[in-house]
Design an enzyme around this catalytic site. Structure first.
Site, PDB file in Angstrom:
ATOM      1  NE  ARG A  59      -1.607  -2.225   2.785  1.00  0.00           N
ATOM      2  CZ  ARG A  59      -1.705  -3.485   2.397  1.00  0.00           C
ATOM      3  NH1 ARG A  59      -2.750  -3.882   1.753  1.00  0.00           N
ATOM      4  NH2 ARG A  59      -0.755  -4.362   2.670  1.00  0.00           N
ATOM      5  CB  THR A  60       3.380   2.541   2.434  1.00  0.00           C
ATOM      6  OG1 THR A  60       2.574   2.018   3.489  1.00  0.00           O
ATOM      7  CG2 THR A  60       3.936   3.877   2.831  1.00  0.00           C
ATOM      8  CE  LYS A  87      26.293  -5.915  -5.978  1.00  0.00           C
ATOM      9  NZ  LYS A  87      26.469  -5.022  -7.126  1.00  0.00           N
ATOM     10  NE  ARG A 109       7.004   0.725   5.153  1.00  0.00           N
ATOM     11  CZ  ARG A 109       5.773   0.209   5.111  1.00  0.00           C
ATOM     12  NH1 ARG A 109       5.601  -1.058   4.775  1.00  0.00           N
ATOM     13  NH2 ARG A 109       4.724   0.956   5.388  1.00  0.00           N
ATOM     14  CG  HIS A 137       3.244   3.858   8.737  1.00  0.00           C
ATOM     15  ND1 HIS A 137       3.422   4.713   7.669  1.00  0.00           N
ATOM     16  CD2 HIS A 137       2.763   2.700   8.209  1.00  0.00           C
ATOM     17  CE1 HIS A 137       3.069   4.082   6.544  1.00  0.00           C
ATOM     18  NE2 HIS A 137       2.672   2.869   6.850  1.00  0.00           N
TER      19      HIS A 137
HETATM   20  N1   CP Z   1      -0.415  -0.017   5.885  1.00  0.00           N
HETATM   21  C1   CP Z   1       0.825  -0.288   5.394  1.00  0.00           C
HETATM   22  O1   CP Z   1       1.820   0.331   5.771  1.00  0.00           O
HETATM   23  O2   CP Z   1       0.823  -1.261   4.448  1.00  0.00           O
HETATM   24  P1   CP Z   1       2.129  -1.746   3.642  1.00  0.00           P
HETATM   25  O3   CP Z   1       3.043  -2.410   4.625  1.00  0.00           O
HETATM   26  O4   CP Z   1       1.603  -2.690   2.576  1.00  0.00           O
HETATM   27  O5   CP Z   1       2.764  -0.528   3.047  1.00  0.00           O
END
Ligand code: CP
Length: 310
Positions: A59-60, A87, A109, A137
């Site tokens: 999603r993100t 590496k 991320r 998040h």
């Molecule tokens: N909600 C969320 O962060 O989903 P993902 O881990 O798929 O990005």
């Protein structure tokens, strides 16, 4: 032009209520844009954004990429699994190499808490945290509160329970900060082993009985059990967890009022919620995903407006 108080989005903790309301107001305009037949605006034609994902995401990652493309930015994607990180290259070396290709903004991320802040202090680019380990998040919390505002008219005064694996959840922490800044009351619910010991310092209520928590709330945000972050056993089995903390249609229908059900995804159907709850008219899970694009467009647009362009 009204602007954010921060130069990077590393967490909700350091945003003001005004920042959040500004992001929502800007997202309202972008939501209108992404529902037009031509879903694109030229706002960021001169901006290049790198999406750096050192952890899995569906999603993100897609939502950020779509938001960037809807704003006409140039986009480059990086996934640690197929990179030179394998590496032995360090985070700073990886990022500096990408930045020397004249990148203006980094969406990252990373499994380490604090990674986004660390980066923002060392690179000459705007940084957006797309999830840093068990820490924050922020864009998930913004889209969650935006979705509550859309569904219930406002966040102020609403009662929101976050159910499940609070201990390992960056979504929970960012949601607690965001909801409280907007004037909501927050409760967490789950087994004692999955509620952090410092939780009372955050000013939230704690309830271990799911039915009591659901009777209290207007909104239930059901979290996934994050088995990938659990190095020891926190409960006997997923079946037992599901029997005590799983939300079923039967439970929903027995409540004295109609509550809103949320989930940040990915869903483990049959564990934290059953399919008939996830697909019911009380669930706004896909609205959250749609709103994620508009909210991320707003964050990127507002941070890009702080970049000095020649
Ligand atoms: N909600 C969320 O962060 O989903 P993902 O881990 O798929 O990005």
């Amino acid at each position: 032009m009204d602007s954010l108080s921060v130069d990077h989005l590393t967490g909700i903790k350091n945003l003001t209520e005004h920042d959040i309301q500004l992001i929502f107001k800007t997202a309202d305009s972008f939501k209108e844009v992404i529902n037009r037949s031509i879903k694109k605006v030229p706002s960021l034609r001169d901006i290049t954004i790198a999406n750096l994902f050192f952890e899995n995401s569906t999603r993100t990652r897609l939502s950020f990429e779509l938001a960037e493309k809807r704003l006409s930015a140039d986009v480059v994607n990086f996934s640690a699994a197929s990179s030179s990180v394998k590496k032995g290259e360090t985070l700073i070396d990886t990022v500096n190499n990408i930045l020397s290709m004249k990148v203006d903004m980094v969406v990252m991320r990373h499994p380490n808490p604090g990674a986004a802040k660390f980066l923002s202090e060392r690179v000459d680019a705007r940084v957006i945290n797309a999830g840093d380990g068990t820490h924050e998040h922020p864009t998930q919390a913004l889209l969650d509160s935006y979705s509550i505002r859309e569904k219930l008219g406002s966040v102020k005064g609403k009662k929101v329970v976050i159910v499940g694996d609070i201990l390992h959840s960056r979504v929970a922490l960012s949601n607690i900060y965001c909801l409280q800044k907007l004037g909501a009351e927050v409760m967490v619910c789950g087994p004692t082993t999955l509620i952090p010991k410092y939780i009372h310092e955050l000013g939230v209520k704690v309830e271990h009985d799911l039915i009591k928590a659901l009777e209290w709330c207007d909104v239930a945000n059901m979290l996934r059990i994050q088995l990938e972050r659990q190095d020891i056993k926190y409960f006997p089995s997923l079946r037992e967890y599901s029997m005590q903390y799983g939300l079923t249609k039967k439970i929903l229908d027995q409540l004295s009022k109609k509550i809103v059900v949320m989930h940040p995804g990915p869903i483990n159907r049959g564990v934290e919620i059953t399919s008939d709850v996830a697909d019911s008219d009380q669930a706004i899970i896909l609205d959250q995903v749609e709103n994620g694009v508009a909210v991320r467009m707003a964050v990127i647009y507002l941070l890009a407006s702080k970049i000095e362009r020649q």
